[in-house]
Design an enzyme around this catalytic site. Structure first.
Site, short mmCIF file in Angstrom:
data_model
loop_
_atom_site.label_atom_id
_atom_site.label_comp_id
_atom_site.label_asym_id
_atom_site.label_seq_id
_atom_site.Cartn_x
_atom_site.Cartn_y
_atom_site.Cartn_z
CG ASP A 95 -2.18 0.87 0.94
OD1 ASP A 95 -2.01 2.18 0.80
OD2 ASP A 95 -3.23 0.40 1.24
CG ASP A 125 -4.08 0.26 -2.23
OD1 ASP A 125 -5.29 -0.04 -2.52
OD2 ASP A 125 -3.39 1.42 -2.46
CD GLU A 151 23.65 -57.13 -20.70
OE1 GLU A 151 24.64 -57.68 -20.92
OE2 GLU A 151 23.42 -56.06 -20.83
#
Length: 456
Positions: A9, A53, A371
């Site tokens: 603000d 704000d 494998e």
């Protein structure tokens, strides 16, 4: 539940007043006097909630909110916009900018704390999922598919005894791409549709039913627990709204409702709920990646070691014997050298498939690497494990392997296997695997394409 809240603000008195209110409720408060500072602090401090704000010089709150949501470092932080403006268009503009909520000055303490509590619950879930996310994808950096999910229309259930409310909001919600239904309509499609609900718009004021009981039912039921519940109530019904929020409601709309605000809040809640679901899916995917070999779909070495430890411990505590089968594809290097690694991948995948159709549901098939394959056989004696390994060997050798999706080429593949069985309380995972590897080596040196067992 406490949280760090960033108050933005340009008026010092407003910042101090909000700080006092929040600190009285034991929140930790950060202060910013303009949009530029707010953006810097949000990225550096990572607050849980931002109270922003709207009317500020230089960069107004709408622009700050858009920038916060565009930044992957701050996009997940909920934003509540605060303003002296009280027009619907202003609220809708704030929600469209990405705000999670919108409060009018002077801010009502009850409304403020209710919003913060609701956002804290959302944050608790989102934060835990982001911490547990194991897929390696940065939180907030959504893929194109995930963005599409966020913006997809929602399935909305309206629970209100007044037909006028439904008539008033159905058209704008439908035009926004959502599907709207009443309880009666939902019952009619439940048996013939796979659609799941996303949002419940629940009227609280002047209803013949107990709306709070219905809200509690939605939250207690596994099938509806993840729904976003937006309650609609007259401004004077603060007590019932507070109870609804405590029971898990996600948002509040004052009645009489304004269609544009309903559309904006539905969009916000839908994105928020789906963001949580995306995080959950990422966590699930990460967990899967941590234990599953992506080429074959079998379990990996990490999972294999955990399971070996578990089943060996059970055998040591008086359970049935367990066995393992170590299997190795014969002359696999020649497959890669002659036909290429893509052909080798096809062989590995088909090899895994043939193993899986020849084992029991409780057997654990793993690919620790290359494998090499290992089958953990719980509650299995050495003789039974040898019989199973022989069955797998015959299945592998019975038919040639395709080495390409469209090549039509086939090659003959065989496997050598070694079997080892739990040897008593002093046995360890390392010892068991060593015996299985020794038996496998004996099968290889004896001419391959055969099964050997190793005595304890």
């Amino acid at each position: 539940m406490s949280a760090r809240i960033l108050v933005v603000d340009d008026i010092l008195a407003n910042r101090r007043l909000m700080q006092a209110k929040l600190e009285a409720k034991y929140y930790s408060v950060l202060l910013a006097e303009n949009g530029k500072t707010a953006l810097e602090m949000a990225e550096a401090e990572k607050p849980e909630i931002i109270l922003l704000d709207v009317m500020m010089p230089g960069m107004d709150g709408y622009e700050v909110c858009r920038r916060l949501k565009a930044n992957t470092a701050t996009t997940h932080i909920p934003v509540v916009m605060l303003t002296a403006l009280n027009e619907t268009a202003d609220r809708v503009r704030g929600l469209a900018a990405g705000a999670d909520d919108f409060l009018t000055k002077p801010v009502d303490d009850f409304a403020l704390m209710s919003r913060i509590n609701a956002l804290n619950r959302y944050n608790a879930v989102a934060l835990e999922l982001r911490k547990r996310e194991a897929s390696g994808v940065q939180s907030g950096a959504l893929t194109d598919d995930e963005h599409e999910v966020l913006e997809r229309g929602a399935n909305i259930l309206v629970v209100d005894s007044s037909p006028s409310t439904l008539r008033y909001i159905r058209e704008p919600l439908t035009q926004a791409g959502h599907t709207v239904m009443t309880l009666e309509e939902a019952e009619g499609v439940s048996s013939s549709s796979n659609r799941s609900l996303d949002i419940v718009l629940l009227a609280l004021s002047h209803q013949p039913y107990d709306p709070l009981r219905l809200c509690a039912h939605f939250r207690a039921n596994d099938a509806t627990r993840a729904l976003s519940i937006i309650v609609m109530a007259e401004e004077r019904d603060k007590q019932v709204v507070a109870q609804a929020l405590d029971l898990g409601a996600s948002d509040v709309i004052n009645t009489p409702v304004v269609p544009e605000e309903v559309v904006a809040r539905v969009a916000t809640q839908t994105r928020r709920a789906r963001y949580i679901e995306i995080l959950r899916q990422r966590v699930d995917k990460g967990l899967e990646l941590s234990v599953v070999d992506q080429l074959t779909g079998l379990y990996n070495r990490r999972y294999m070691n955990n399971q070996l430890t578990l089943w060996l411990r059970r055998s040591a505590q008086g359970g049935a014997p367990m066995s393992v089968v170590a299997a190795d594809i014969d002359h696999f290097k020649q497959v890669n050298d002659k036909y290429g690694h893509e052909a080798g991948d096809y062989v590995l995948q088909e090899f895994a498939n043939r193993i899986m159709v020849n084992v029991r549901p409780k057997d654990i098939v793993c690919r620790p690497g290359g494998e090499e394959f290992l089958i953990i056989m719980p509650e299995t004696t050495g003789d039974l494990a040898c019989s199973a390994a022989e069955r797998i060997r015959r299945s592998i050798a019975a038919e040639p392997f395709e080495i390409g999706a469209r090549s039509g080429q086939e090659i003959n593949v065989t496997v050598s296997a070694g079997v080892a069985t739990y040897a008593g309380e002093e046995d360890t995972v390392a010892d068991l695997l060593k015996r299985a590897d020794t038996a496998l080596y004996n099968a290889k040196t004896a001419g391959r394409n055969q099964v050997k067992a190793m005595a304890a």
